[in-house]
Design a protein around this motif. Structure first.
Motif, short mmCIF file in Angstrom:
data_model
loop_
_atom_site.label_atom_id
_atom_site.label_comp_id
_atom_site.label_asym_id
_atom_site.label_seq_id
_atom_site.Cartn_x
_atom_site.Cartn_y
_atom_site.Cartn_z
N GLN A 63 -34.08 -21.32 54.24
CA GLN A 63 -33.05 -21.70 53.27
C GLN A 63 -32.41 -20.45 52.66
O GLN A 63 -31.20 -20.39 52.49
CB GLN A 63 -33.64 -22.59 52.18
CG GLN A 63 -32.60 -23.24 51.31
CD GLN A 63 -31.62 -24.09 52.11
OE1 GLN A 63 -32.00 -24.94 52.91
NE2 GLN A 63 -30.33 -23.86 51.93
N LEU A 64 -33.23 -19.46 52.32
CA LEU A 64 -32.71 -18.21 51.78
C LEU A 64 -31.76 -17.55 52.77
O LEU A 64 -30.66 -17.13 52.39
CB LEU A 64 -33.87 -17.26 51.44
CG LEU A 64 -33.49 -15.86 50.97
CD1 LEU A 64 -32.72 -15.93 49.64
CD2 LEU A 64 -34.73 -15.00 50.83
N GLU A 65 -32.16 -17.46 54.04
CA GLU A 65 -31.30 -16.84 55.05
C GLU A 65 -29.98 -17.59 55.21
O GLU A 65 -28.93 -16.98 55.34
CB GLU A 65 -32.02 -16.77 56.40
CG GLU A 65 -33.00 -15.63 56.50
CD GLU A 65 -33.38 -15.33 57.94
OE1 GLU A 65 -33.61 -16.28 58.72
OE2 GLU A 65 -33.42 -14.14 58.28
N LEU A 66 -30.06 -18.91 55.23
CA LEU A 66 -28.84 -19.71 55.37
C LEU A 66 -27.90 -19.48 54.19
O LEU A 66 -26.69 -19.31 54.37
CB LEU A 66 -29.18 -21.20 55.50
CG LEU A 66 -29.88 -21.60 56.80
CD1 LEU A 66 -30.36 -23.05 56.71
CD2 LEU A 66 -28.95 -21.41 57.99
N ASN A 67 -28.46 -19.47 52.98
CA ASN A 67 -27.64 -19.22 51.78
C ASN A 67 -27.02 -17.83 51.82
O ASN A 67 -25.83 -17.66 51.55
CB ASN A 67 -28.45 -19.41 50.50
CG ASN A 67 -28.83 -20.85 50.26
OD1 ASN A 67 -28.23 -21.77 50.80
ND2 ASN A 67 -29.86 -21.06 49.46
N LEU A 68 -27.83 -16.83 52.13
CA LEU A 68 -27.34 -15.45 52.16
C LEU A 68 -26.28 -15.25 53.24
O LEU A 68 -25.30 -14.54 53.02
CB LEU A 68 -28.49 -14.47 52.37
CG LEU A 68 -29.45 -14.30 51.20
CD1 LEU A 68 -30.68 -13.51 51.63
CD2 LEU A 68 -28.75 -13.63 50.03
N SER A 69 -26.47 -15.87 54.39
CA SER A 69 -25.50 -15.69 55.46
C SER A 69 -24.17 -16.37 55.14
O SER A 69 -23.12 -15.87 55.54
CB SER A 69 -26.05 -16.19 56.80
OG SER A 69 -26.28 -17.58 56.75
N SER A 70 -24.20 -17.46 54.38
CA SER A 70 -22.93 -18.10 54.02
C SER A 70 -22.20 -17.34 52.92
O SER A 70 -20.98 -17.30 52.89
CB SER A 70 -23.16 -19.56 53.60
OG SER A 70 -23.86 -19.62 52.38
N VAL A 71 -22.94 -16.69 52.04
CA VAL A 71 -22.34 -15.92 50.94
C VAL A 71 -21.91 -14.52 51.39
O VAL A 71 -20.92 -13.98 50.90
CB VAL A 71 -23.34 -15.81 49.75
CG1 VAL A 71 -22.84 -14.88 48.68
CG2 VAL A 71 -23.62 -17.19 49.18
N LYS B 193 -25.80 -6.55 52.06
CA LYS B 193 -26.10 -7.49 50.99
C LYS B 193 -27.00 -8.62 51.49
O LYS B 193 -27.89 -9.08 50.79
CB LYS B 193 -24.82 -8.07 50.37
CG LYS B 193 -24.16 -7.15 49.38
CD LYS B 193 -23.05 -7.87 48.65
CE LYS B 193 -22.45 -6.95 47.60
NZ LYS B 193 -21.38 -7.61 46.86
N TYR B 194 -26.75 -9.05 52.71
CA TYR B 194 -27.59 -10.08 53.33
C TYR B 194 -29.04 -9.59 53.39
O TYR B 194 -29.96 -10.30 52.98
CB TYR B 194 -27.06 -10.40 54.74
CG TYR B 194 -27.97 -11.24 55.59
CD1 TYR B 194 -27.99 -12.62 55.46
CD2 TYR B 194 -28.80 -10.66 56.53
CE1 TYR B 194 -28.83 -13.40 56.25
CE2 TYR B 194 -29.64 -11.42 57.32
CZ TYR B 194 -29.65 -12.79 57.18
OH TYR B 194 -30.48 -13.55 57.95
N ALA B 195 -29.24 -8.38 53.88
CA ALA B 195 -30.59 -7.82 54.00
C ALA B 195 -31.22 -7.61 52.62
O ALA B 195 -32.39 -7.93 52.41
CB ALA B 195 -30.55 -6.51 54.78
N GLU B 196 -30.44 -7.07 51.68
CA GLU B 196 -30.96 -6.84 50.33
C GLU B 196 -31.40 -8.15 49.68
O GLU B 196 -32.39 -8.18 48.94
CB GLU B 196 -29.90 -6.17 49.46
CG GLU B 196 -29.65 -4.72 49.79
CD GLU B 196 -28.44 -4.15 49.05
OE1 GLU B 196 -27.97 -4.77 48.07
OE2 GLU B 196 -27.96 -3.08 49.48
N GLY B 197 -30.68 -9.22 49.95
CA GLY B 197 -31.00 -10.51 49.36
C GLY B 197 -32.34 -11.07 49.81
O GLY B 197 -32.92 -11.91 49.14
N LYS B 198 -32.84 -10.60 50.95
CA LYS B 198 -34.13 -11.07 51.47
C LYS B 198 -35.29 -10.22 50.98
O LYS B 198 -36.45 -10.63 51.08
CB LYS B 198 -34.12 -11.05 53.00
CG LYS B 198 -33.08 -11.97 53.60
CD LYS B 198 -33.21 -12.11 55.10
CE LYS B 198 -33.21 -10.83 55.88
NZ LYS B 198 -33.31 -11.02 57.34
N THR B 199 -35.01 -9.05 50.44
CA THR B 199 -36.05 -8.07 50.13
C THR B 199 -37.13 -8.61 49.19
O THR B 199 -38.33 -8.46 49.49
CB THR B 199 -35.42 -6.79 49.54
OG1 THR B 199 -34.52 -6.26 50.51
CG2 THR B 199 -36.47 -5.77 49.18
#
Length: 179
Positions: free
Chosen positions: A148-156, A163-169
């Motif tokens: 869910q986190l990856e899906l949200n980050l990839s859409s944003v 930013k996508y990678a940082e959001g998963k850290t």
């Protein structure tokens, strides 16, 4: 390796990738057929004299970005430089050792379709990737939260991979602290 790539790939594409990777490794580290083995292409594993693919990042039940992600374990860090020319011949760009910590990094395609991380045996980042992958494989709740986190980050962050990678850290660190 990305599940979505395998789901879309036809036999010809998988066979070509297999030939390309086998060619690279045989050129850089000549081995007999007895020393080279493929467990299955989806469960990718290669065992060679000095270079071996150790990591299959595939997690069943987890949607993934359409990037073939390969980690290679090498005995000596400088061995990674011996692979640059062969990988460039297959369309990879060598990004050096300063893009990501303690690894040789290669990418292919724009947008990126493949990436290779080469780690020296015993590298902590390699161990972290393996441990994180194994945790997701065995923990359905964590796998679902991460998806869910990856899906949200990839859409944003459609055009910002950093930013996508940082959001998963933070999520990844919280898992690694648990295991």
């Amino acid at each position: 390796m990305s599940k979505s790539w395998y789901d879309k790939a036809d036999d010809k594409q998988i066979q070509q990738l297999n030939k390309n990777l086998t060619s690279i490794f045989r050129t850089q580290n000549p081995v007999s057929n007895d020393e080279l083995f493929w467990t299955s292409f989806k469960g990718y594993a290669v065992n060679l004299k000095n270079v071996k693919c150790k990591l299959n990042k595939k997690v069943n039940g987890l949607s993934a970005k359409p990037i073939i992600d390969i980690a290679i374990e090498i005995n000596h860090f400088l061995d990674g430089e011996q692979c640059v020319t062969a990988l460039q011949g297959l369309g990879y760009s060598y990004r050096g050792t300063n893009v990501l910590p303690e690894r040789h990094y290669f990418s292919k395609g724009e947008p990126r379709t493949h990436q290779i991380h080469m780690y020296q045996t015993g590298n902590r980042y390699l161990f972290e990737q393996i441990n994180f992958r194994d945790y997701l494989r065995s923990n359905e709740l964590a796998r679902s939260e991460y998806e869910q986190l990856e899906l949200n980050l990839s859409s944003v962050n459609t055009n910002d991979k950093h930013k996508y990678a940082e959001g998963k850290t933070d999520f990844v660190k919280s898992i690694l602290e648990r295991i």
